[in-house]
Motif scaffolding. Structure first.
Motif, PDB file in Angstrom:
ATOM      1  N   GLY A 101      20.968 184.139  74.724  1.00 34.23           N
ATOM      2  CA  GLY A 101      21.257 184.211  76.118  1.00 34.23           C
ATOM      3  C   GLY A 101      20.294 183.377  76.938  1.00 34.23           C
ATOM      4  N   SER A 102      20.233 183.716  78.195  1.00 34.96           N
ATOM      5  CA  SER A 102      19.390 182.955  79.118  1.00 34.96           C
ATOM      6  C   SER A 102      17.909 183.170  78.827  1.00 34.96           C
ATOM      7  CB  SER A 102      19.710 183.324  80.557  1.00 34.96           C
ATOM      8  OG  SER A 102      19.410 184.689  80.798  1.00 34.96           O
ATOM      9  N   SER A 103      17.559 184.323  78.258  1.00 36.62           N
ATOM     10  CA  SER A 103      16.162 184.584  77.916  1.00 36.62           C
ATOM     11  C   SER A 103      15.679 183.625  76.822  1.00 36.62           C
ATOM     12  CB  SER A 103      15.995 186.027  77.456  1.00 36.62           C
ATOM     13  OG  SER A 103      14.666 186.265  77.053  1.00 36.62           O
ATOM     14  N   ALA A 104      16.513 183.411  75.816  1.00 33.12           N
ATOM     15  CA  ALA A 104      16.160 182.494  74.734  1.00 33.12           C
ATOM     16  C   ALA A 104      16.035 181.072  75.254  1.00 33.12           C
ATOM     17  CB  ALA A 104      17.198 182.562  73.614  1.00 33.12           C
ATOM     18  N   LEU A 105      16.911 180.690  76.154  1.00 33.51           N
ATOM     19  CA  LEU A 105      16.856 179.354  76.749  1.00 33.51           C
ATOM     20  C   LEU A 105      15.581 179.189  77.562  1.00 33.51           C
ATOM     21  CD1 LEU A 105      18.185 176.629  77.239  1.00 33.51           C
ATOM     22  CD2 LEU A 105      19.421 177.658  79.152  1.00 33.51           C
ATOM     23  N   ALA A 106      15.203 180.211  78.305  1.00 32.56           N
ATOM     24  CA  ALA A 106      13.981 180.150  79.106  1.00 32.56           C
ATOM     25  C   ALA A 106      12.757 180.020  78.204  1.00 32.56           C
ATOM     26  CB  ALA A 106      13.863 181.384  79.994  1.00 32.56           C
ATOM     27  N   GLU A 107      12.745 180.750  77.086  1.00 29.04           N
ATOM     28  CA  GLU A 107      11.626 180.655  76.144  1.00 29.04           C
ATOM     29  C   GLU A 107      11.548 179.266  75.529  1.00 29.04           C
ATOM     30  OE1 GLU A 107      11.585 183.779  73.227  1.00 29.04           O
ATOM     31  OE2 GLU A 107      11.949 185.304  74.760  1.00 29.04           O
ATOM     32  N   GLU A 108      12.693 178.701  75.192  1.00 31.65           N
ATOM     33  CA  GLU A 108      12.718 177.347  74.610  1.00 31.65           C
ATOM     34  C   GLU A 108      12.201 176.321  75.619  1.00 31.65           C
ATOM     35  OE1 GLU A 108      15.835 174.071  72.798  1.00 31.65           O
ATOM     36  OE2 GLU A 108      16.468 176.152  72.962  1.00 31.65           O
ATOM     37  N   ARG A 109      12.627 176.451  76.855  1.00 28.35           N
ATOM     38  CA  ARG A 109      12.158 175.519  77.894  1.00 28.35           C
ATOM     39  C   ARG A 109      10.654 175.648  78.120  1.00 28.35           C
ATOM     40  NH1 ARG A 109      16.982 175.871  82.389  1.00 28.35           N
ATOM     41  NH2 ARG A 109      18.459 174.583  81.230  1.00 28.35           N
ATOM     42  N   ALA A 110      10.143 176.869  78.092  1.00 25.08           N
ATOM     43  CA  ALA A 110       8.706 177.081  78.267  1.00 25.08           C
ATOM     44  C   ALA A 110       7.926 176.470  77.111  1.00 25.08           C
ATOM     45  CB  ALA A 110       8.395 178.571  78.385  1.00 25.08           C
ATOM     46  N   ALA A 111       8.442 176.628  75.887  1.00 28.29           N
ATOM     47  CA  ALA A 111       7.780 176.034  74.720  1.00 28.29           C
ATOM     48  C   ALA A 111       7.797 174.518  74.809  1.00 28.29           C
ATOM     49  CB  ALA A 111       8.445 176.505  73.433  1.00 28.29           C
ATOM     50  N   ASN A 112       8.934 173.955  75.225  1.00 27.70           N
ATOM     51  CA  ASN A 112       9.026 172.496  75.353  1.00 27.70           C
ATOM     52  C   ASN A 112       8.065 171.974  76.411  1.00 27.70           C
ATOM     53  OD1 ASN A 112      10.957 172.286  73.351  1.00 27.70           O
ATOM     54  ND2 ASN A 112      12.673 172.258  74.766  1.00 27.70           N
ATOM     55  N   LEU A 113       7.952 172.678  77.512  1.00 25.68           N
ATOM     56  CA  LEU A 113       7.027 172.262  78.566  1.00 25.68           C
ATOM     57  C   LEU A 113       5.586 172.361  78.064  1.00 25.68           C
ATOM     58  CD1 LEU A 113       6.443 171.352  81.441  1.00 25.68           C
ATOM     59  CD2 LEU A 113       6.531 173.763  82.134  1.00 25.68           C
ATOM     60  N   GLY A 114       5.268 173.443  77.374  1.00 25.78           N
ATOM     61  CA  GLY A 114       3.925 173.602  76.829  1.00 25.78           C
ATOM     62  C   GLY A 114       3.601 172.509  75.830  1.00 25.78           C
ATOM     63  N   SER A 115       4.559 172.183  74.977  1.00 25.93           N
ATOM     64  CA  SER A 115       4.368 171.123  73.990  1.00 25.93           C
ATOM     65  C   SER A 115       4.141 169.783  74.684  1.00 25.93           C
ATOM     66  CB  SER A 115       5.582 171.039  73.067  1.00 25.93           C
ATOM     67  OG  SER A 115       5.470 169.952  72.193  1.00 25.93           O
ATOM     68  N   TYR A 116       4.939 169.511  75.693  1.00 29.99           N
ATOM     69  CA  TYR A 116       4.801 168.262  76.459  1.00 29.99           C
ATOM     70  C   TYR A 116       3.416 168.163  77.090  1.00 29.99           C
ATOM     71  CZ  TYR A 116       5.564 164.833  80.153  1.00 29.99           C
ATOM     72  OH  TYR A 116       5.445 163.754  81.000  1.00 29.99           O
ATOM     73  N   GLN A 117       2.968 169.269  77.685  1.00 34.08           N
ATOM     74  CA  GLN A 117       1.654 169.258  78.336  1.00 34.08           C
ATOM     75  C   GLN A 117       0.536 169.053  77.321  1.00 34.08           C
ATOM     76  OE1 GLN A 117       2.040 173.026  80.356  1.00 34.08           O
ATOM     77  NE2 GLN A 117       2.513 172.031  82.304  1.00 34.08           N
ATOM     78  N   ARG A 118       0.603 169.746  76.174  1.00 29.39           N
ATOM     79  CA  ARG A 118      -0.425 169.580  75.147  1.00 29.39           C
ATOM     80  C   ARG A 118      -0.416 168.150  74.610  1.00 29.39           C
ATOM     81  NH1 ARG A 118      -0.106 174.133  76.456  1.00 29.39           N
ATOM     82  NH2 ARG A 118      -1.345 175.909  75.847  1.00 29.39           N
ATOM     83  N   ASN A 119       0.775 167.591  74.432  1.00 28.81           N
ATOM     84  CA  ASN A 119       0.875 166.217  73.942  1.00 28.81           C
ATOM     85  C   ASN A 119       0.218 165.251  74.921  1.00 28.81           C
ATOM     86  OD1 ASN A 119       1.972 164.229  72.012  1.00 28.81           O
ATOM     87  ND2 ASN A 119       3.220 163.610  73.753  1.00 28.81           N
ATOM     88  N   ARG A 120       0.449 165.445  76.216  1.00 27.91           N
ATOM     89  CA  ARG A 120      -0.166 164.569  77.222  1.00 27.91           C
ATOM     90  C   ARG A 120      -1.686 164.710  77.221  1.00 27.91           C
ATOM     91  NH1 ARG A 120       2.371 161.392  80.898  1.00 27.91           N
ATOM     92  NH2 ARG A 120       0.848 162.025  82.424  1.00 27.91           N
ATOM     93  N   GLU A 121      -2.171 165.949  77.105  1.00 28.18           N
ATOM     94  CA  GLU A 121      -3.618 166.176  77.036  1.00 28.18           C
ATOM     95  C   GLU A 121      -4.199 165.499  75.791  1.00 28.18           C
ATOM     96  OE1 GLU A 121      -4.458 170.369  77.226  1.00 28.18           O
ATOM     97  OE2 GLU A 121      -3.079 170.633  78.898  1.00 28.18           O
ATOM     98  N   ALA A 122      -3.484 165.609  74.679  1.00 30.43           N
ATOM     99  CA  ALA A 122      -3.948 165.010  73.429  1.00 30.43           C
ATOM    100  C   ALA A 122      -4.004 163.492  73.541  1.00 30.43           C
ATOM    101  CB  ALA A 122      -3.035 165.425  72.280  1.00 30.43           C
ATOM    102  N   LEU A 123      -2.984 162.907  74.142  1.00 30.80           N
ATOM    103  CA  LEU A 123      -2.989 161.456  74.321  1.00 30.80           C
ATOM    104  C   LEU A 123      -4.152 161.016  75.194  1.00 30.80           C
ATOM    105  CD1 LEU A 123       0.837 160.818  74.758  1.00 30.80           C
ATOM    106  CD2 LEU A 123      -0.597 160.158  72.799  1.00 30.80           C
TER     107      LEU A 123
END
Length: 70
Positions: free
Chosen positions: A1-23
Motif C-alpha cells: 500500500g501507500s505505507s510501503a511506497l512511502a518507506e521505499e521513497r524514504a530509503a531512496n532519498l536516504g540512499s541518494y543523500q548518503r551517496n552525495r555525502e560519500a562523493l
C-alpha cells in the motif's frame, strides 16, 4: 500500500543523500569515510549497481584491497 511506497521513497532519498555525502568525501580525498557512506547508501538501496562499485573503489583507494572486492 501507500505505507510501503512511502518507506521505499524514504530509503531512496536516504540512499541518494548518503551517496552525495560519500562523493563529497571522495573529492576531499577521504576514501575511508567515502566507503563507509557508500556502505550506508547500499544498505538503503541494495539493488543499486553503482553503489557497490563506488564503495569498492573507495576501499581500494583507502588501501583496503581485500574488502574492495565485496
Amino acid at each position: 500500500g501507500s505505507s510501503a511506497l512511502a518507506e521505499e521513497r524514504a530509503a531512496n532519498l536516504g540512499s541518494y543523500q548518503r551517496n552525495r555525502e560519500a562523493l563529497s568525501k571522495w573529492r576531499e580525498k577521504d576514501p575511508k569515510a567515502a566507503a563507509e557512506l557508500f556502505g550506508e547508501a547500499r544498505s538503503l538501496d541494495p539493488d543499486s549497481p553503482l553503489l557497490p562499485f563506488n564503495q569498492g573503489s573507495s576501499r581500494y583507494q583507502a588501501g583496503d584491497f581485500e574488502r574492495s572486492l565485496e
